[in-house]
Design a protein around this motif. Structure first.
Motif, PDB file in Angstrom:
ATOM      1  N   GLU A 212       0.815  -1.213   0.000  1.00  0.00           N
ATOM      2  CA  GLU A 212       0.000   0.000   0.000  1.00  0.00           C
ATOM      3  C   GLU A 212       0.851   1.267   0.000  1.00  0.00           C
ATOM      4  O   GLU A 212       0.457   2.286  -0.573  1.00  0.00           O
ATOM      5  CB  GLU A 212      -0.954  -0.009   1.201  1.00  0.00           C
ATOM      6  CG  GLU A 212      -2.075  -1.020   1.105  1.00  0.00           C
ATOM      7  CD  GLU A 212      -1.622  -2.463   1.293  1.00  0.00           C
ATOM      8  OE1 GLU A 212      -2.311  -3.373   0.779  1.00  0.00           O
ATOM      9  OE2 GLU A 212      -0.563  -2.693   1.945  1.00  0.00           O
ATOM     10  N   HIS A 213       2.021   1.218   0.646  1.00  0.00           N
ATOM     11  CA  HIS A 213       2.931   2.367   0.597  1.00  0.00           C
ATOM     12  C   HIS A 213       3.365   2.643  -0.844  1.00  0.00           C
ATOM     13  O   HIS A 213       3.396   3.794  -1.298  1.00  0.00           O
ATOM     14  CB  HIS A 213       4.193   2.099   1.434  1.00  0.00           C
ATOM     15  CG  HIS A 213       3.961   2.112   2.909  1.00  0.00           C
ATOM     16  ND1 HIS A 213       4.511   1.172   3.744  1.00  0.00           N
ATOM     17  CD2 HIS A 213       3.258   2.953   3.712  1.00  0.00           C
ATOM     18  CE1 HIS A 213       4.152   1.427   4.998  1.00  0.00           C
ATOM     19  NE2 HIS A 213       3.393   2.505   4.997  1.00  0.00           N
ATOM     20  N   VAL A 214       3.721   1.587  -1.565  1.00  0.00           N
ATOM     21  CA  VAL A 214       4.156   1.758  -2.957  1.00  0.00           C
ATOM     22  C   VAL A 214       2.990   2.220  -3.821  1.00  0.00           C
ATOM     23  O   VAL A 214       3.144   3.086  -4.690  1.00  0.00           O
ATOM     24  CB  VAL A 214       4.767   0.451  -3.499  1.00  0.00           C
ATOM     25  CG1 VAL A 214       5.295   0.665  -4.920  1.00  0.00           C
ATOM     26  CG2 VAL A 214       5.883  -0.046  -2.588  1.00  0.00           C
ATOM     27  N   ALA A 215       1.813   1.663  -3.567  1.00  0.00           N
ATOM     28  CA  ALA A 215       0.628   2.067  -4.330  1.00  0.00           C
ATOM     29  C   ALA A 215       0.335   3.547  -4.134  1.00  0.00           C
ATOM     30  O   ALA A 215      -0.048   4.251  -5.081  1.00  0.00           O
ATOM     31  CB  ALA A 215      -0.574   1.229  -3.919  1.00  0.00           C
ATOM     32  N   ALA A 216       0.527   4.044  -2.915  1.00  0.00           N
ATOM     33  CA  ALA A 216       0.298   5.469  -2.659  1.00  0.00           C
ATOM     34  C   ALA A 216       1.265   6.325  -3.469  1.00  0.00           C
ATOM     35  O   ALA A 216       0.888   7.388  -3.987  1.00  0.00           O
ATOM     36  CB  ALA A 216       0.446   5.764  -1.164  1.00  0.00           C
ATOM     37  N   ALA A 217       2.509   5.865  -3.590  1.00  0.00           N
ATOM     38  CA  ALA A 217       3.484   6.601  -4.403  1.00  0.00           C
ATOM     39  C   ALA A 217       3.055   6.626  -5.867  1.00  0.00           C
ATOM     40  O   ALA A 217       3.151   7.659  -6.544  1.00  0.00           O
ATOM     41  CB  ALA A 217       4.862   5.963  -4.268  1.00  0.00           C
ATOM     42  N   VAL A 218       2.571   5.497  -6.364  1.00  0.00           N
ATOM     43  CA  VAL A 218       2.125   5.429  -7.758  1.00  0.00           C
ATOM     44  C   VAL A 218       0.949   6.362  -7.998  1.00  0.00           C
ATOM     45  O   VAL A 218       0.917   7.120  -8.980  1.00  0.00           O
ATOM     46  CB  VAL A 218       1.755   3.979  -8.131  1.00  0.00           C
ATOM     47  CG1 VAL A 218       1.091   3.931  -9.509  1.00  0.00           C
ATOM     48  CG2 VAL A 218       2.984   3.080  -8.108  1.00  0.00           C
ATOM     49  N   VAL A 219      -0.026   6.332  -7.106  1.00  0.00           N
ATOM     50  CA  VAL A 219      -1.200   7.190  -7.275  1.00  0.00           C
ATOM     51  C   VAL A 219      -0.810   8.658  -7.175  1.00  0.00           C
ATOM     52  O   VAL A 219      -1.350   9.505  -7.900  1.00  0.00           O
ATOM     53  CB  VAL A 219      -2.293   6.810  -6.247  1.00  0.00           C
ATOM     54  CG1 VAL A 219      -3.415   7.836  -6.228  1.00  0.00           C
ATOM     55  CG2 VAL A 219      -2.857   5.437  -6.574  1.00  0.00           C
TER      56      VAL A 219
END
Length: 243
Positions: A212-219
């Motif tokens: 989820e941390h990486v997903a937040a960066a992508v978004v």
């Protein structure tokens, strides 16, 4: 996280790990998502959860990836962003590793990335985004056992540099997201009984970011104004930094 209202986002590797987290985060931010992976049961379940469309394909099969991306683009009415999150990892020194392991890593992490780009680029126009989920191992070689994986991720960074020249010239933003340790099942079936692999897997889960941390960066990257292109977004957990 920035709003992705109405954006049409295709995510590869979407059946688990970072890819699944990106699909959920993008949908939560208002995007319409197309999901691509090879495990149909997981993919269909996630598509139902996020209200997305599923396209079953193995990224190492270029023809299948092209068909799936074309079908997802048709179902979504176009594509505004692609997040290439499919990946695999095997550990082992070059002198000790079965060459089939090398092929598996490069087939997914490099050939699969190229196949996805070849399929997606015709659908990406001015203001669209391409994001590769790579690794900090694309910036340095962390160990002898991680050398082949790191070589594949160095290649992934080179692919993005190429796409920046090829697609950037027509307004497509190309970003490499490079996380450190992430607590995923990327190595779940790797070399049972090997203590070094088990220890490395334990460190990934103990010190790593969450998907989820990486997903937040992508978004975050996808939600920036169209005149802003993040070239590389590198991130590690505070625990890994201390460790």
């Amino acid at each position: 996280m920035g709003s992705l209202d109405g954006r049409r986002v295709v995510v590869t590797g979407a059946s688990s790990g970072i890819g699944a987290a990106v699909a959920r985060a993008a949908a939560d931010a208002g995007a319409r998502v197309g999901l691509l992976a090879r495990r149909a049961d997981r993919l269909e379940a996630l598509a139902a959860e996020v209200g997305g469309r599923a396209g079953v394909a193995d990224v190492t099969d270029a023809a299948a990836v092209t068909r799936a991306v074309d079908e997802l683009a048709g179902a979504l009415g176009g594509v505004d962003a692609v997040v290439a999150a499919a990946g695999t990892m095997h550990l082992g020194a070059v002198s000790e590793t079965d060459p089939q392991r090398w092929r598996e890593v490069f087939d997914v992490n490099v050939h699969g990335l190229l196949a996805t780009a070849r399929a997606a680029l015709p659908h990406l126009g001015e203001g669209a985004s391409w994001v590769t989920v790579s690794s900090m191992s694309g910036r340095r070689v962390p160990s002898a056992a991680g050398g082949v994986y790191a070589a594949s991720k160095h290649a992934a960074h080179a692919v993005d540099e190429t796409l920046r020249r090829e697609a950037g010239a027509r307004g497509v933003r190309v970003t490499t997201v490079a996380p450190g340790f992430v607590a995923t099942d990327l190595m779940a079936g790797d070399e049972p009984g090997r203590e070094d692999v088990a220890a490395f897997r334990g460190r990934m889960h103990e010190l790593g970011l969450t998907p989820e941390h990486v997903a937040a960066a992508v978004v975050h990257v996808l939600g920036l104004p169209p005149e802003v292109c993040v070239v590389e977004y590198a991130l590690v957990s505070s625990a890994q930094q201390r460790g």
